[in-house]
Design an enzyme around this catalytic site. Structure first.
Site, mmCIF file in Angstrom:
data_model
loop_
_atom_site.group_PDB
_atom_site.id
_atom_site.type_symbol
_atom_site.label_atom_id
_atom_site.label_comp_id
_atom_site.label_asym_id
_atom_site.label_seq_id
_atom_site.Cartn_x
_atom_site.Cartn_y
_atom_site.Cartn_z
ATOM 1 C CD GLU A 1 -3.120 1.114 2.034
ATOM 2 O OE1 GLU A 1 -3.110 0.276 2.954
ATOM 3 O OE2 GLU A 1 -4.078 1.895 1.813
ATOM 4 C CD GLU B 1 -8.507 1.959 4.432
ATOM 5 O OE1 GLU B 1 -7.911 1.206 5.199
ATOM 6 O OE2 GLU B 1 -7.935 2.595 3.542
HETATM 7 MN MN MN Z 1 -6.005 2.208 2.616
#
Ligand code: MN
Length: 297
Positions: free
Chosen positions: A147, A241
């Site tokens: 990420e 998210e």
């Molecule tokens: Mn994230």
């Protein structure tokens, strides 16, 4: 076709049996294909129970975590890199045992604000450990998603192009770039071209908005984001998210700075995000067809 997912923290802050059962059931009720389970402590997850809940609900799973200062694989302390490798291996084993397809998040460094920049040696250590973890993950057909996060959460991967370079150095087909619109909005010069240039290296995607609340209620050009995903022919998971002080607890609350209550009702939030994502994807797919539909006769 992209599988649509929802982050577990939209529902619950922990993963006790009750929390797991509720989060999985609600994700399925809204119609998501998968739930992203937080594995900051992979060994604390009851794998048999979780797997059963997923099977009963008929949905899939992915898993995410960030390393901490004591398990930082970009550190020059061999004890820390050893702990980091162990923690990543535990996360992969947990993912395998619950039937998850991806382990993503801040796998490359500690999930924290650093006071100094990373070094070439730090990146090289992270690459070496991730090569070993990728080999283990490949045996269970698990993809690792690195990420890309903003400067306050890592000093290793802050832009998509850095993550593409790291994937090239690792050189394993199951290590991909994980992009997140919230972080891209802080760090990228041009979100759309960053997505398109990541291209086939893109393996996981987090949607949300500039304040991590309801999609479309912030300042990110989400129509442009979805057009770029379609243009890049991205077929992987798209997971929503979002964090509100109503659900999130420590240590995430402190690391992420979740001070504001951006929503009360996770069910309404997740239902809206799914409809919004589907509508945006459809619009972007139709936009792609305009060129062929609009040829001069
Ligand atoms: Mn994230």
């Amino acid at each position: 076709m992209n599988k649509l997912g929802v982050h577990a923290l939209v529902w619950e802050k922990g993963w006790s049996r009750d929390e797991c059962a509720r989060a999985v059931a609600r994700s399925a009720e809204v119609g998501y294909d998968l739930i992203e389970i937080v594995a900051l402590d992979p060994e604390a997850i009851d794998v048999a129970f979780t797997r059963k809940q997923l099977e009963q609900a008929g949905i899939g799973a992915t898993s995410s975590l960030g390393l901490d200062a004591e398990s930082d694989i970009s550190s020059n302390d061999p004890d820390k890199t050893k702990r980091g490798q162990l923690r990543l291996e535990q996360a992969v084993a947990m993912a395998r045992d619950i039937g998850a397809t991806h382990v993503c998040g801040i796998l490359h460094s500690a999930f924290q604000k650093y006071a100094v920049p990373t070094t070439a040696e730090g990146v090289a250590r992270s690459v070496e450990v991730l090569q070993r973890v990728a080999e283990m993950a490949a045996k269970s057909s698990i993809t690792l998603g690195l990420e890309v996060v903003n400067r306050y959460e890592s000093n290793v991967l802050n832009t998509a192009s850095q993550a593409v370079e790291m994937c090239k150095r690792i050189g394993a087909p199951n290590v991909k770039v994980h992009l997140d619109v919230y972080h891209m909005n802080i760090e990228e010069s041009d979100i759309r071209s960053a997505i398109i240039e990541t291209g086939d290296y893109l393996g996981y995607f987090h949607t949300g908005d500039s304040h991590r609340g309801y999609m479309g209620s912030g300042s990110i050009d989400l129509a442009g984001v979805f057009r770029a995903l379609v243009k890049a022919n991205y077929q992987g998971p798209i997971t929503f998210e979002s964090f509100s002080s109503r659900v999130v607890g420590q240590p995430l609350e402190g690391i992420l700075g979740i001070w504001r209550n951006l929503w009360e009702d996770g069910f309404d939030l997740a239902s809206h995000a799914k409809q919004y994502t589907e509508a945006q994807l459809k619009a972007a797919q139709e936009a792609e067809k305009q060129a062929t539909r609009s040829r001069l006769v």
